[in-house]
Enzyme design. Structure first.
Site, PDB file in Angstrom:
ATOM      1  N   ASP A 264      73.521  80.078  31.271  1.00 45.53           N
ATOM      2  CA  ASP A 264      74.643  79.719  30.406  1.00 45.53           C
ATOM      3  C   ASP A 264      74.223  80.000  28.951  1.00 45.53           C
ATOM      4  O   ASP A 264      73.074  80.347  28.663  1.00 45.53           O
ATOM      5  CB  ASP A 264      75.066  78.272  30.617  1.00 45.53           C
TER       6      ASP A 264
HETATM    7  C1  NOJ Z   1      79.325  78.065  27.786  1.00 44.10           C
HETATM    8  C2  NOJ Z   1      80.064  77.552  28.973  1.00 44.10           C
HETATM    9  O1  NOJ Z   1      79.366  76.457  29.548  1.00 44.10           O
HETATM   10  C3  NOJ Z   1      80.298  78.573  30.056  1.00 44.10           C
HETATM   11  O2  NOJ Z   1      81.165  78.024  31.009  1.00 44.10           O
HETATM   12  C4  NOJ Z   1      80.861  79.835  29.472  1.00 44.10           C
HETATM   13  O3  NOJ Z   1      81.129  80.758  30.493  1.00 44.10           O
HETATM   14  C5  NOJ Z   1      79.879  80.374  28.459  1.00 44.10           C
HETATM   15  N1  NOJ Z   1      79.700  79.406  27.395  1.00 44.10           N
HETATM   16  C6  NOJ Z   1      80.321  81.715  27.864  1.00 44.10           C
HETATM   17  O4  NOJ Z   1      81.357  81.529  27.004  1.00 44.10           O
END
Ligand code: NOJ
Length: 714
Positions: A264
């Site tokens: 993430d």
């Molecule tokens: C953080 C989020 O937790 C995740 O769900 C998302 O896909 C990513 N950022 C990318 O934006």
């Protein structure tokens, strides 16, 4: 390009080129209009020198920028490996659908599949190839803001809806230029963040993981998803990003996943504040060893891996495995044949907000809304003078969080929706948090001139979504004040509720004659609400999450265990039971619940022998009659309770459901095949099987009501 050619390509790559493939930055590094380097991205200056070797980008894009970036990139990239474009298309790209929690209330995988298909068509036309969706984190705590991205509290629905979205994004031919590869997230247990606080610690027993939390990720992978995203949280002490048990033992070995694993945002370097890595080098090593193949938005890999692999040549194999998966993904998407995937500005213009997409969004919104209460207030009486009051009366901010590329200017408001159906209303927009005395006076005047009061209430978009946790999930006090004023006028009060999560509605239920849960309904929200209020559409949504009376009851999920002292057990003394002294034990509105304008009557269950075995399933059926005056759709739900098992089992657990549409007076028999598999669960040896013995089988309109029979597995 085939497997052998990919192998040959990997052999030609330098170590730095491999690590580049494993790094993801934002499109802002390629000067895309509107793409800003914020937060972590703004601290990635050193990436400028590596940008022609990074394997993928995420963030803002359009067809023209994609064509330009890919062309420049291919001119700079020594081996001509195309760049991969990813983003968060969570519930629509330009045409925004209801938030996923709302979509799940359709209890209809077809709705989810169609939503994902439309999203893919639009986002692929704008140049994207991968979406970070579906999120299949099971959630029992509605204080967690990301509950709006989930499909609720039931593992069966989560898995089915996640799988349906994967099928919609990917179809069965990922080479087609109107598809997106799906990235399932967040592996694992992110939805169980302690106290509902985002990014917080997660502690789950192996039995809970196996029985409740892991099945949905597995189901989405079985539907063919090509990527998996590791979660931000620790799981039983080990951050998911560095969790070898999750990323290797479960994902690769048990489930045989052969796709790509991505971290993430910034999560690799977050191993430092988690307290398991001393610095970037440690963070890179732990993540690589656990199986993170793409580092999203930090540069630990690029900074540390070249040197680290020099010292530990055995790590080189990890680089090769990761790069092979990434190149395979590019190949599956057809990028080696056409790095532009047929993108053109003309196609983009034709596809975005296409009328058929807007129509799909309207239908999905109608199917997502849940009628929670109705004492003869709905459908609207066409002869009544209507006052429409509240923060969402004429508000375009109905898209909800994670509608990254959606534009509120395209959104139909409640007022517009009603007006377009010829319903004339006097409206008054208010603030959502502080409603001044003079606005309250205007509201009183308006109410006095009307026959029915329609209040459009709720929480503003930023109150849910990522980092949108709340300690208590009630309505702002001034909105309750407005409600009390409306109720005191003695006229029918209808509340349309906007939110990204279940809301505490006890007081609203006390004052209002009708409550329609509209969630964040997306671009076509106002039309869909008008469809339901006027009776043009019959509401059919059913909750996929229980609504508490009070935030202090959380978690209040339907499939809890009985305990040794359940509140209903009469043999216990009154006090010494599993209960609160100040609020009810049950939810206000249970999982599976929802009303419509029809009246469905359930007959008795017919279950021929009441016996089944591993190789002989049981046929059961139940007659349903529509005694109402509207054609309507009923979701007929089947639950079981395993009476005596090796481990304590939920008081009820959903095992099947079917939707039927019946005309007024029509009767149908709904049939189910119950197999031993459906009665099973993971035992203490973590093996899945069903225990012979008695099960209570309940068929009903929600998780609280229904007809039951005893069945026996022999
Ligand atoms: C953080 C989020 O937790 C995740 O769900 C998302 O896909 C990513 N950022 C990318 O934006």
């Amino acid at each position: 390009m085939n497997t052998i050619q990919i192998e040959a390509l990997v052999k030609q790559m330098t170590r730095l080129e491999k690590i580049g493939q494993m790094t993801q930055i934002t499109t802002s590094f390629f000067n895309v209009d509107g793409a800003k380097a914020t937060g972590t991205a703004s601290r990635m200056k050193d990436v400028e020198q590596h940008k022609w070797i990074v394997g993928s980008v995420l963030g803002k894009l359009d067809a023209a920028s994609m064509l330009r970036i890919q062309r420049d990139y291919l001119q700079h990239n020594r081996l001509g490996i195309p760049l991969l474009f990813m983003t968060d298309v969570v519930h629509g790209y330009k045409t925004i659908f209801p938030v996923p929690l709302a979509l799940s209330c359709s209890w209809n995988p077809e709705v989810l599949r169609r939503t994902a298909r439309v999203s893919a068509v639009e986002a692929a036309a704008a140049g994207f190839q991968v979406t970070f969706s579906p999120m299949v984190d099971l959630v029992r705590d509605p204080r967690w803001g990301r509950v709006m991205e989930s499909f609720g509290e039931d593992r069966l629905l989560l898995g089915q809806f996640g799988a349906a979205m994967v099928e919609g994004y990917q179809t069965d031919d990922l080479q087609q230029p109107d598809t997106l590869a799906a990235c399932v997230k967040h592996f694992a247990g992110y939805g169980a963040a302690e106290g509902g606080k985002d990014y917080n610690t997660v502690d789950l027993s192996p039995l809970s993981l196996y029985n409740d939390y892991l099945p949905a990720y597995h189901a989405a992978l079985q539907a063919g998803a090509r990527l998996m995203m590791a979660a931000f949280n620790t799981l039983n002490g080990v951050p998911a990003t560095a969790n070898t048990w999750l990323l290797q033992d479960i994902l690769r070995k048990q489930w045989g996943f052969d796709g790509t694993v991505i971290s993430d945002w910034g999560a690799v370097k977050e191993l430092i504040p988690h307290g398991v890595a001393a610095g970037s080098e440690d963070a890179a090593r732990l993540s690589l060893q656990a199986g993170i193949e793409i580092e999203m938005m930090t540069t630990a890999y690029i900074e540390a891996l070249p040197e680290l692999c020099e010292q530990h040549p055995e790590l080189e194999q990890k680089l090769d495995e990761a790069v092979t998966h990434i190149l395979q993904l590019k190949q599956e998407l057809g990028l080696f044949d056409d790095p532009y995937r047929g993108v053109s500005e003309a196609r983009e213009q034709e596809m975005l907000l296409h009328p058929s997409h807007r129509q799909a969004a309207r239908e999905a919104a109608v199917q997502s809304m849940v009628l929670l209460k109705n004492q003869n207030a709905l459908p609207l009486n066409p002869n009544h003078r209507l006052a429409l009051i509240g923060p969402f009366a004429d508000n375009q901010h109905l898209l909800g969080p994670w509608s990254v590329d959606g534009d509120p200017n395209h959104t139909v408001t409640v007022l517009e929706g009603l007006n377009q159906q010829g319903v004339h209303v006097q409206s008054l927009s208010t603030d959502d948090n502080r409603i001044d005395e003079d606005v309250l006076h205007q509201a009183i005047e308006l109410i006095q001139q009307s026959d029915t009061v329609l209040l459009a209430l709720g929480e503003r978009e930023e109150w849910s979504g990522e980092a949108g946790s709340r300690a208590s999930i009630g309505l702002p006090l001034d909105q309750l004040k407005l409600l009390r004023i409306a109720a005191a006028a003695g006229k029918p009060v209808i509340v349309v509720m906007f939110a990204g999560r279940p809301i505490e509605l006890a007081e609203v239920a006390h004052h209002a004659d009708a409550i329609l849960m509209a969630w964040f309904p997306g671009t076509e929200g106002g039309h869909a609400i008008a469809d339901i209020l006027t009776g043009r559409s019959n509401p059919s949504g059913r909750l996929t999450m229980s609504f508490p009376y009070h935030s202090g009851q959380i978690p209040v999920h339907y499939n809890h265990l009985n305990t040794g002292r359940p509140a209903h057990l009469l043999t216990q003394e009154k006090r010494y039971k599993t209960q609160y002294l100040d609020v009810p034990n049950e939810s206000l509105y249970p999982f599976g619940y929802g009303l419509g304008y029809s009246e469905f009557a359930y007959g008795d269950i017919d279950a021929d022998t009441c016996e089944l075995s591993i190789d002989r399933p049981l046929q059961v059926s139940i007659p349903i009659t529509n005694n109402g005056e509207y054609t309507g759709c009923e979701t007929v739900q089947v639950y079981i309770h395993d009476r005596v098992a090796e481990i304590a089992r939920p008081v009820r657990e959903l095992i099947a459901y079917q939707q039927i549409e019946l005309k007024p007076g029509e009767k149908a028999r709904v049939e189910y095949t119950i197999s031993a598999e459906m009665l099973g669960y993971y035992h203490t040896d973590l093996q899945y099987r069903a225990d012979p013995g008695e099960f209570e089988l309940i068929i009903g309109p929600d998780s609280r009501r229904g007809a039951s029979v005893m069945i026996r597995l022999v």
